[in-house]
Design an enzyme around this catalytic site. Structure first.
Site, short mmCIF file in Angstrom:
data_model
loop_
_atom_site.label_atom_id
_atom_site.label_comp_id
_atom_site.label_asym_id
_atom_site.label_seq_id
_atom_site.Cartn_x
_atom_site.Cartn_y
_atom_site.Cartn_z
N GLY A 153 32.80 30.86 48.08
CA GLY A 153 33.49 32.08 48.50
C GLY A 153 33.03 33.27 47.66
CG HIS A 154 33.90 33.49 43.42
ND1 HIS A 154 34.32 32.25 43.02
CD2 HIS A 154 34.92 34.34 43.14
CE1 HIS A 154 35.54 32.33 42.54
NE2 HIS A 154 35.93 33.58 42.59
CD GLN A 210 44.61 38.32 37.88
OE1 GLN A 210 43.90 39.26 37.55
NE2 GLN A 210 44.45 37.69 39.02
CB SER A 231 41.05 28.46 45.74
OG SER A 231 41.74 28.67 44.52
#
Ligand code: PAF
Length: 261
Positions: free
Chosen positions: A35-36, A60, A184
């Site tokens: 994905g990256h 975060q 992810s």
């Protein structure tokens, strides 16, 4: 590919880049996956100079254990980025990015309080604050984010508009495993069995007739359902499976034309 752990060295380097160049930026927390790399490839295709940041942003994380267990593999990340033709990688530490010790924060007061924000207090303050810092350091013309973090993407678009930042925010499609699970970095913490179970998040979101039905079906599979909600033209959900909180979103089915006379 140049790497910068020292932000003052980076800032000097940035000042001397050809002002005619279009600079593309991909902010990440490392532990890179396909994905990256799709963001990096798009940035590479659309810009003269590509910058990637690798920084696991502590502000975060609302759970200390999640921060501690977040996967880290800088050597592999750097090899992948070199292969992808990236020009510069920023690897700052917290002390450099937060000289103010997080005394200054960016808070959005509407969307950031809903969905993931309602379940992860302070999460989006941390995201927006670090993204603004990184934008100021990199001064990109374009910045690339995955649509998997759909709420994050909407909030970053809002940040750019609210503070008049001259940056084009480019959302990129979710990259999925063969069985549908959205990629992810945290997926590496799932067992083989949990990975198979996790794939039903995408299947249920795409096949359930409405958000309520999706919630019911998800509750039967996952340890906890944080939310299932329609936002704009997407259906978004977050669930907990073992040690990992999974988020995903899918396009809402378009209503069939010609139904009513
Ligand atoms: O999406 C992420 O990986 C992070 O939230 C980001 C945008 C790099 C900020 O730390």
């Amino acid at each position: 590919m140049k790497t910068f752990t020292d932000l003052s060295r980076w800032r000097t380097h940035r000042q001397h880049l050809n002002p005619e160049w279009r600079v593309g930026f991909v902010p990440t927390m490392g532990a890179l996956h396909a994905g990256h790399l799709s963001l990096v490839q798009k940035a590479r295709a659309e810009n003269d100079y590509v910058v990637v940041s690798l920084f696991v942003n502590p502000t975060q994380f609302d759970q200390a254990a999640d921060l501690e267990n977040y996967p880290r593999d800088t050597e592999t990340d750097l090899a992948l980025l070199r292969q992808a033709g990236v020009d510069a990688v920023l690897l700052p530490d917290s002390a450099q990015l937060y000289p103010d010790e997080y005394a200054y924060q960016v808070t959005e007061k509407r969307l950031s309080q809903q969905l993931c924000g309602a379940h992860r207090p302070g999460h989006f303050d941390g995201v927006l604050t670090v993204v603004l810092k990184l934008f100021n350091l990199v001064q990109p013309h374009a910045a690339y984010f995955g649509e998997k973090d759909y709420q994050q993407l909407a909030l970053i678009r809002g940040l750019v508009d609210a503070f008049f930042l001259p940056i084009e925010v480019i959302g990129c499609p979710i990259v999925r495993e063969a069985e549908g699970l959205a990629m992810s970095s945290r997926n590496s913490r799932l067992s083989t069995e949990q990975r198979q179970q996790a794939a039903s998040l995408y299947r249920i979101l795409t096949q359930a007739p409405d958000a309520q039905a999706a919630r019911r079906q998800l509750a039967a599979v996952f340890d906890r359902v944080d939310y299932v909600q329609d936002l704009g033209d997407r259906r978004l959900a977050a669930v907990q499976l073992g040690p990992v909180r999974l988020i995903d979103n899918v396009p809402l089915p378009t209503p069939k034309a010609g139904g009513a006379a």
